[in-house]
Enzyme design. Sequence first.
Site, short mmCIF file in Angstrom:
data_model
loop_
_atom_site.label_atom_id
_atom_site.label_comp_id
_atom_site.label_asym_id
_atom_site.label_seq_id
_atom_site.Cartn_x
_atom_site.Cartn_y
_atom_site.Cartn_z
CG HIS A 70 -0.36 0.01 2.54
ND1 HIS A 70 0.10 1.15 3.15
CD2 HIS A 70 -0.13 -1.00 3.43
CE1 HIS A 70 0.57 0.86 4.36
NE2 HIS A 70 0.45 -0.44 4.55
CG ASP A 72 -2.74 4.09 2.80
OD1 ASP A 72 -2.33 3.04 2.27
OD2 ASP A 72 -3.60 4.11 3.70
CG ASP A 102 2.68 0.18 8.05
OD1 ASP A 102 2.45 -0.53 7.07
OD2 ASP A 102 1.81 0.49 8.88
CD GLU A 134 -3.03 -1.65 5.18
OE1 GLU A 134 -3.11 -2.68 5.86
OE2 GLU A 134 -2.53 -0.58 5.63
CD GLU A 135 -1.35 2.12 7.56
OE1 GLU A 135 -2.07 1.64 8.44
OE2 GLU A 135 -0.14 1.85 7.45
CD GLU A 162 1.04 -4.11 5.61
OE1 GLU A 162 1.84 -3.44 6.30
OE2 GLU A 162 -0.04 -3.64 5.19
CG HIS A 356 0.59 2.72 12.72
ND1 HIS A 356 -0.68 2.26 12.91
CD2 HIS A 356 0.91 2.38 11.45
CE1 HIS A 356 -1.12 1.66 11.82
NE2 HIS A 356 -0.14 1.72 10.92
#
Length: 383
Positions: A70, A72, A102, A134-135, A162, A356
């Site tokens: 992903h 984003d 990530d 995705e997030e 991931e 994150h």
Amino acid sequence: MPTPVELLETLVGFDTTSAKSNMALIDWVRTYLDGHGIASTLVPNEDGTKANLWATVGPAREGGVCLSGHTDVVPVDGQPWDTDPFTLTRKDDRLYGRGTCDMKAFPATALALLPEMLARPLARPIHFAFSYDEEVGCLGAPSMIAEIGRSLPRPSVVIIGEPTDMKVVSAHKGMWFFRTIVTGKEAHSSQTHRGVSAVMTGARLIAKLDEMAKARAAAADPDCKFVPPYTTIHVGTVQGGTAANIISRRCEFVCDVRNLPDDFPEDIQREYEAWIEAEILPEMHAVDPNTRIDVTTENVVPGLREDLDSEAETLVRQLTGDNDVTYVPYGTEAGQFQSAGMAAVVCGPGSIDQAHQPNEYVEIDQIAQCETMLRKLIDRCRS
């Protein structure tokens, strides 16, 4: 030929926070692919502000391996970063920046190896699949997956890159979000018998969900490989009320269910709604028949079910040498690919422990391990 770190620097430089467009990054990737003679296909969202990207290297046919990631990233607002999160910064053996872990390191490494994919003809295609949003609930990938087998070739294997410390992840939990909106009846707070408090009712509903969560924890299978070894139920946000002296009219909250792949999270929502219908609404309607509780499903992401004999598992274990069986509690797009009939596995550089976080980083050695895995994949796809 740019290195994976150089391409990661470029990708990190695009602020692709989910609330923003990812088109600047997607356009850059399209130009990069086009510069190597590789055409790409976009699958945009409804208003064209975001897009998935698909490209095939090698023979334009079914089969082969899809490298999926992903584009984003999560927000940096309010986080105490020591460096500019959208400028790749090297400190010792770590690369800092939003998305380093990530999960921009995986597509950066894959794209950096494109010239090697083209150096000698591939007998099996290698596909790139880069998604958006995705997030915020794996929202972008389904529209791209829907085109596979229709306008896009169907791969035999999908590797979702991931962050797994380059370990092979065989299963992950699913996600099921539902929203509850309580509509009560206002009154002066000294006359509680004349009103229906949406906030107080909402508290009872959240307490019920907590009770359901504890029941599942108590009944957990001790042999389950997931940590925690049960389906979790969690309310993360709640809003309601106007003032302390007004019986509230509205309360709203979202429940986040992370279900074991073989559990049915819709049963949790049904149980919850049945309890509301039997226990809560009669009390509310006795005061005012116009009060109500609305429960709506917000988002569904299937879990990844263990399939140790799948082509994806077999291939990636051979490429990495990892023979452990690893389960993770977070969700990815792997379950979406698997549900569409493709063998999927999760394996990529970086640790989920860094995802994150402020000062997010990926270790350079993790990128090197990913590079080694993908080079072995390229050799496999030539034979």
